[in-house]
Design a protein around this motif. Structure first.
Motif, PDB file in Angstrom:
ATOM      1  N   ARG A  76      -7.252  -0.852   6.788  1.00 15.81           N
ATOM      2  CA  ARG A  76      -8.045  -0.530   5.710  1.00 15.81           C
ATOM      3  C   ARG A  76      -7.486   0.426   4.512  1.00 15.81           C
ATOM      4  O   ARG A  76      -7.867   0.686   3.511  1.00 15.81           O
ATOM      5  CB  ARG A  76      -9.436   0.011   5.935  1.00 15.81           C
ATOM      6  N   ILE A  77      -6.286   0.810   4.993  1.00 15.92           N
ATOM      7  CA  ILE A  77      -5.758   1.967   4.288  1.00 15.92           C
ATOM      8  C   ILE A  77      -4.935   1.169   3.050  1.00 15.92           C
ATOM      9  O   ILE A  77      -4.169   0.458   3.267  1.00 15.92           O
ATOM     10  CB  ILE A  77      -4.781   2.695   4.972  1.00 15.92           C
ATOM     11  N   SER A  78      -4.870   1.758   1.776  1.00 11.31           N
ATOM     12  CA  SER A  78      -4.424   1.097   0.691  1.00 11.31           C
ATOM     13  C   SER A  78      -2.859   1.622   0.663  1.00 11.31           C
ATOM     14  O   SER A  78      -2.410   2.602   1.272  1.00 11.31           O
ATOM     15  CB  SER A  78      -4.920   1.910  -0.755  1.00 11.31           C
ATOM     16  N   GLN A  83       2.126   5.002   1.066  1.00 13.80           N
ATOM     17  CA  GLN A  83       3.376   5.722   0.473  1.00 13.80           C
ATOM     18  C   GLN A  83       3.310   7.384   0.453  1.00 13.80           C
ATOM     19  O   GLN A  83       4.327   7.838   0.763  1.00 13.80           O
ATOM     20  CB  GLN A  83       3.414   5.013  -1.094  1.00 13.80           C
ATOM     21  N   ALA A  84       2.034   7.848  -0.035  1.00 15.49           N
ATOM     22  CA  ALA A  84       1.952   9.247   0.011  1.00 15.49           C
ATOM     23  C   ALA A  84       2.134   9.906   1.219  1.00 15.49           C
ATOM     24  O   ALA A  84       2.926  10.982   1.565  1.00 15.49           O
ATOM     25  CB  ALA A  84       0.619   9.654  -0.419  1.00 15.49           C
ATOM     26  N   VAL A  85       1.652   9.188   2.639  1.00 16.11           N
ATOM     27  CA  VAL A  85       1.856   9.764   3.849  1.00 16.11           C
ATOM     28  C   VAL A  85       3.233   9.690   4.130  1.00 16.11           C
ATOM     29  O   VAL A  85       3.935  10.485   4.878  1.00 16.11           O
ATOM     30  CB  VAL A  85       0.806   8.792   4.879  1.00 16.11           C
ATOM     31  N   ALA A 170      -2.713   9.796  11.862  1.00 11.33           N
ATOM     32  CA  ALA A 170      -2.347  10.186  13.533  1.00 11.33           C
ATOM     33  C   ALA A 170      -1.607   8.978  13.997  1.00 11.33           C
ATOM     34  O   ALA A 170      -0.856   8.994  14.832  1.00 11.33           O
ATOM     35  CB  ALA A 170      -3.938  10.250  13.796  1.00 11.33           C
ATOM     36  N   ASN A 171      -1.893   7.835  13.709  1.00  7.26           N
ATOM     37  CA  ASN A 171      -1.277   6.707  14.256  1.00  7.26           C
ATOM     38  C   ASN A 171       0.440   6.591  13.964  1.00  7.26           C
ATOM     39  O   ASN A 171       1.266   6.447  14.564  1.00  7.26           O
ATOM     40  CB  ASN A 171      -1.907   5.167  13.830  1.00  7.26           C
ATOM     41  N   VAL A 172       0.411   6.995  12.746  1.00  8.29           N
ATOM     42  CA  VAL A 172       1.878   7.073  11.959  1.00  8.29           C
ATOM     43  C   VAL A 172       2.822   8.048  12.727  1.00  8.29           C
ATOM     44  O   VAL A 172       3.955   7.863  13.062  1.00  8.29           O
ATOM     45  CB  VAL A 172       1.877   7.416  10.555  1.00  8.29           C
ATOM     46  N   CYS A 173       1.837   9.473  13.084  1.00  9.10           N
ATOM     47  CA  CYS A 173       2.538  10.363  13.735  1.00  9.10           C
ATOM     48  C   CYS A 173       2.585  10.321  15.268  1.00  9.10           C
ATOM     49  O   CYS A 173       2.949  11.266  16.095  1.00  9.10           O
ATOM     50  CB  CYS A 173       1.801  11.745  13.350  1.00  9.10           C
TER      51      CYS A 173
END
Length: 430
Positions: A76-78, A83-85, A170-173
């Motif tokens: 659901r994330i745009s 890109q900012a993350v 959290a998932n990205v990290c």
């Protein structure tokens, strides 16, 4: 904000001027938090589920987020958030990778080898504030150094319902253990463990006064062996500004911290009464445009502008206060930096708003508050590891060092210490 002339204040009035928000010293907070901790330690998940309903208005049967829930939230994330993350992650990783400890291995004298080694803390708990402001950035500030340090078990807790972007970050990290629980009860769960939430060795993360008090209490509870990162409570900023500083910039920085919570505090220290008045005007104009203006306005009630004679005195006032964030908007900010002795993180110049450190410059935004920045460091990679020493002596090393150790032990009246050397030296003479 109230404008006060530092030189005209008595020493007592000066102390009162630098006092934190009275909300922080609320005596009822400690007892309330103690009660929450006891209920969690005795009732486990049942207490957490009850507190979720009571404090967050959320009824849950499962505290842990499933893989399916995590994947759905990430979907659901745009793209602009992703890109900012990604940019923030890159900068934070770059800065924290540069902090990797290489160890020390040295002979202090022939035959006497001493080492300083580091190993990751095995189990860490990461508290992510949610509530009125879901802090996506705090996920990166905690999860990335924990991952770089090599912490094997990384548990994330946050108040329900957890914002999708928190879950995505959290998932990205690399966080897979995510639990829907916040407040003092989440800290208690990390310390004592429950049927769902595993106990950890160290708890990280900022929070409101209830979370901060819970961290303090569990770190002093002899029923558990858990440490905490630092006293990181309600947000605060102090701005040092000279007469040439931009009042709109200053007001925006003050409000960026005031909007965190009603117990936040913001301070301006300047040598210009005119600037202080212009900042007040800018605060009025900008405050009206904020979605969290009621929160910020309440925080401003316990915030002040202090007029000093010059920038050297401004540095002295700042050092007495020991701010979490220190912004220096002067003509020569690096010159003034040399006089700073207590600050969690420092922001130099007109074009370095505190917001960049909160999100994406690369430095960590988990910082000591309440004036602890005078003696406590900002969060870094080292906090996710424990350092320990190693020593190894050869026969030569013991023979050349042993006599000194025996003399010192004898003078301390510790005969067994002396004997531990003597029996070895005697065996070498046989």
């Amino acid at each position: 904000m109230q404008i006060l002339d530092w030189a005209s204040l008595s020493s007592t009035e000066q102390q009162q001027t630098l006092a934190r928000s009275p909300l922080i010293g609320d005596a009822s907070v400690e007892q309330g938090v103690r009660d929450i901790i006891e209920q969690v330690s005795n009732q486990g998940d049942a207490a957490l589920i009850n507190f979720n309903k009571r404090f967050d208005g959320v009824e849950l049967t499962e505290l842990a987020l499933s893989t399916e829930q995590i994947n759905a939230a990430c979907a659901r994330i745009s793209d602009n958030v992703k890109q900012a993350v990604a940019q923030a992650v890159n900068n934070i990783e770059t800065f924290h990778n540069a902090q990797v400890f290489n160890g020390v291995d040295i002979e202090t004298q022939p035959g006497v080898r001493c080492e300083l080694r580091s190993e990751p803390i095995e189990r860490v708990g990461l508290y992510i504030p949610g509530g009125t402001a879901p802090l996506i950035s705090t996920v990166m500030m905690l999860a990335l150094p924990a991952k770089i340090a090599g912490c094997e078990k990384r548990v994330l807790v946050s108040p329900p319902p957890i914002n999708d972007a928190i879950i995505y970050a959290a998932n990205v990290c690399g966080i897979t253990d995510i639990f829907q629980v916040g407040g003092a009860q989440a800290i208690a769960a990390l310390a004592f463990g429950t049927e769902s939430v595993p106990n950890v060795d160290k708890i990280f993360g900022p929070g409101n006064r209830y979370v901060t008090e819970a961290k303090r209490l569990v770190s002093q509870d002899n029923r558990v062996s858990v440490s905490i990162d630092m006293p990181a409570g309600p947000s605060e900023v102090l701005v040092i500004a000279d007469k040439d500083a931009n009042p709109a910039f200053i007001a925006s920085d003050l409000l960026s911290q005031a909007e965190h919570g009603v117990d936040s505090q913001v301070m301006l220290v300047t040598d210009s009464v005119n600037l202080a008045e212009e900042v007040n005007q800018a605060l009025t104009e900008q405050l009206a445009q904020l979605s969290r203006k009621d929160i910020a306005a309440t925080a401003l009630e316990c915030s002040r502008s202090i007029i000093v004679s010059d920038m050297s005195e401004a540095a002295k006032v700042s050092n007495l206060y020991g701010p979490e964030h220190l912004i220096i908007q002067t003509n020569a900010p690096r010159d003034l930096l040399k006089q700073i002795r207590g600050a969690g993180s420092v922001f130099l110049g007109a074009y370095t708003p505190e917001s960049v450190g909160d999100y994406a410059s690369g430095t960590n935004h988990v910082l000591p508050t309440y004036g602890y920045s005078r003696s406590v460091s900002s969060l870094s990679l080292a906090d996710f590891s424990r350092r320990f020493t190693v020593q190894e002596l050869s026969v030569q090393g013991l023979q050349t060092l042993g006599q000194s150790v025996m003399v010192l032990a004898e003078n301390e009246l510790l005969d067994a210490h002396k004997n531990a050397i003597a029996v070895r030296l005697a065996s070498l003479q046989q």
